[in-house]
Design a protein around this motif. Structure first.
Motif, mmCIF file in Angstrom:
data_model
loop_
_atom_site.group_PDB
_atom_site.id
_atom_site.type_symbol
_atom_site.label_atom_id
_atom_site.label_comp_id
_atom_site.label_asym_id
_atom_site.label_seq_id
_atom_site.Cartn_x
_atom_site.Cartn_y
_atom_site.Cartn_z
ATOM 1 N N ARG A 113 0.830 -1.201 0.000
ATOM 2 C CA ARG A 113 0.000 0.000 0.000
ATOM 3 C C ARG A 113 0.867 1.254 0.000
ATOM 4 N NH1 ARG A 113 -4.508 -1.542 4.593
ATOM 5 N NH2 ARG A 113 -5.410 -3.312 3.463
ATOM 6 N N LEU A 114 1.876 1.232 0.821
ATOM 7 C CA LEU A 114 2.790 2.361 0.901
ATOM 8 C C LEU A 114 3.544 2.523 -0.417
ATOM 9 C CD1 LEU A 114 3.811 4.491 2.840
ATOM 10 C CD2 LEU A 114 5.499 2.864 3.641
ATOM 11 N N GLY A 115 3.982 1.423 -0.984
ATOM 12 C CA GLY A 115 4.656 1.468 -2.279
ATOM 13 C C GLY A 115 3.751 2.014 -3.370
ATOM 14 N N PHE A 116 2.476 1.594 -3.361
ATOM 15 C CA PHE A 116 1.515 2.091 -4.337
ATOM 16 C C PHE A 116 1.355 3.599 -4.201
ATOM 17 C CE2 PHE A 116 -2.761 3.302 -5.599
ATOM 18 C CZ PHE A 116 -2.801 2.822 -6.892
ATOM 19 N N HIS A 117 1.207 4.070 -2.968
ATOM 20 C CA HIS A 117 1.043 5.505 -2.748
ATOM 21 C C HIS A 117 2.263 6.270 -3.247
ATOM 22 C CE1 HIS A 117 0.410 9.405 -0.993
ATOM 23 N NE2 HIS A 117 1.520 9.273 -0.300
ATOM 24 N N LEU A 118 3.442 5.836 -2.842
ATOM 25 C CA LEU A 118 4.645 6.569 -3.226
ATOM 26 C C LEU A 118 4.898 6.506 -4.727
ATOM 27 C CD1 LEU A 118 7.055 5.690 -0.296
ATOM 28 C CD2 LEU A 118 5.914 7.862 -0.747
ATOM 29 N N LEU A 119 4.629 5.359 -5.330
ATOM 30 C CA LEU A 119 4.886 5.225 -6.760
ATOM 31 C C LEU A 119 3.833 5.943 -7.598
ATOM 32 C CD1 LEU A 119 6.647 3.956 -8.948
ATOM 33 C CD2 LEU A 119 5.124 1.993 -8.907
ATOM 34 N N PHE A 120 2.558 5.654 -7.382
ATOM 35 C CA PHE A 120 1.521 6.178 -8.270
ATOM 36 C C PHE A 120 1.007 7.560 -7.877
ATOM 37 C CE2 PHE A 120 1.317 1.654 -9.196
ATOM 38 C CZ PHE A 120 1.442 1.718 -10.575
ATOM 39 N N GLU A 122 2.776 9.886 -6.105
ATOM 40 C CA GLU A 122 3.839 10.877 -6.004
ATOM 41 C C GLU A 122 4.851 10.780 -7.142
ATOM 42 O OE1 GLU A 122 3.682 13.297 -3.921
ATOM 43 O OE2 GLU A 122 2.166 12.536 -2.569
ATOM 44 N N ALA A 123 5.590 9.687 -7.226
ATOM 45 C CA ALA A 123 6.744 9.610 -8.113
ATOM 46 C C ALA A 123 6.380 9.483 -9.590
ATOM 47 C CB ALA A 123 7.641 8.448 -7.689
ATOM 48 N N LEU A 124 5.399 8.687 -9.933
ATOM 49 C CA LEU A 124 5.090 8.432 -11.335
ATOM 50 C C LEU A 124 4.621 9.687 -12.075
ATOM 51 C CD1 LEU A 124 5.116 6.075 -13.311
ATOM 52 C CD2 LEU A 124 2.709 5.763 -12.839
ATOM 53 N N TRP A 125 3.929 10.565 -11.382
ATOM 54 C CA TRP A 125 3.464 11.795 -12.021
ATOM 55 C C TRP A 125 4.623 12.703 -12.417
ATOM 56 C CZ3 TRP A 125 -1.008 12.588 -14.140
ATOM 57 C CH2 TRP A 125 -2.119 11.925 -13.671
ATOM 58 N N LEU A 126 5.766 12.542 -11.789
ATOM 59 C CA LEU A 126 6.897 13.420 -12.083
ATOM 60 C C LEU A 126 7.442 13.204 -13.493
ATOM 61 C CD1 LEU A 126 8.781 13.306 -8.683
ATOM 62 C CD2 LEU A 126 7.342 15.132 -9.589
ATOM 63 N N ILE A 127 7.306 11.994 -14.033
ATOM 64 C CA ILE A 127 7.840 11.709 -15.369
ATOM 65 C C ILE A 127 7.084 12.483 -16.451
ATOM 66 C CG2 ILE A 127 8.262 9.892 -17.075
ATOM 67 C CD1 ILE A 127 8.662 8.000 -14.609
ATOM 68 N N PRO A 128 5.751 12.327 -16.569
ATOM 69 C CA PRO A 128 5.075 13.110 -17.613
ATOM 70 C C PRO A 128 5.116 14.614 -17.355
ATOM 71 C CG PRO A 128 3.460 11.904 -16.310
ATOM 72 C CD PRO A 128 4.810 11.435 -15.886
ATOM 73 N N LEU A 129 5.083 15.017 -16.091
ATOM 74 C CA LEU A 129 5.147 16.445 -15.801
ATOM 75 C C LEU A 129 6.492 17.035 -16.201
ATOM 76 C CD1 LEU A 129 3.295 16.687 -12.367
ATOM 77 C CD2 LEU A 129 2.469 17.399 -14.612
ATOM 78 N N ALA A 130 7.574 16.298 -15.968
ATOM 79 C CA ALA A 130 8.900 16.772 -16.377
ATOM 80 C C ALA A 130 8.997 16.852 -17.900
ATOM 81 C CB ALA A 130 9.981 15.863 -15.813
#
Length: 147
Positions: A113-120, A122-130
């Protein structure tokens, strides 16, 4: 790339780029609001219901997510002119990720659950936004180079 008339090719900032900015902004606002008002419950769920008490900072973390989302959302309306709002929104997403790690990770054990939160969330959005930010910088640079 150069075209036959030796003019540099115009970098495109398309409607899907704007749509993704809108989607990312709305998603971050909603997730931040959810975390802001239901923070302790969400943290207990993320901790796999270990019934940890004394969570602090959920108001700060949720508010940070809402502000970052609002900046990204607003930047979608004029992405080239308001590129700095987009950059601040991306920095807000990075700050949100770092603040989550600093505020909560020492009290939680790693789980899916924690991994899902951090990955999807928080972190995953940074790729398309960048990528979108980089594209907006290209367009802005091109527009400044034109007479």
């Amino acid at each position: 790339m150069k075209t036959a008339s030796s003019q540099p090719e115009f970098p495109m900032f398309t409607m899907p780029h704007r749509g993704l900015l809108l989607l990312a902004g709305i998603y971050a606002i909603l997730w931040g609001a959810f975390f802001r008002w239901f923070g302790p419950t969400v943290l207990n769920w993320l901790a796999m219901d270990n019934s940890l008490d004394g969570w602090s900072g959920t108001l700060f973390y949720g508010s940070l997510g809402m502000v970052a989302g609002l900046l990204v959302f607003l930047s979608a309306f004029y992405p080239i002119s308001w590129i700095y709002l987009m950059g601040l929104g991306i920095l807000g997403k990075v700050a949100s990720l770092i603040s989550f790690l600093l505020l909560y990770m020492d009290n939680m054990e790693w789980n899916k659950r924690l991994g899902f939160h951090l990955l999807f969330n928080e972190a995953l959005w940074l790729i398309p936004l960048a990528f979108i930010f980089w594209r907006a910088l290209q367009v802005k640079k091109y527009l400044k180079s034109q007479p």
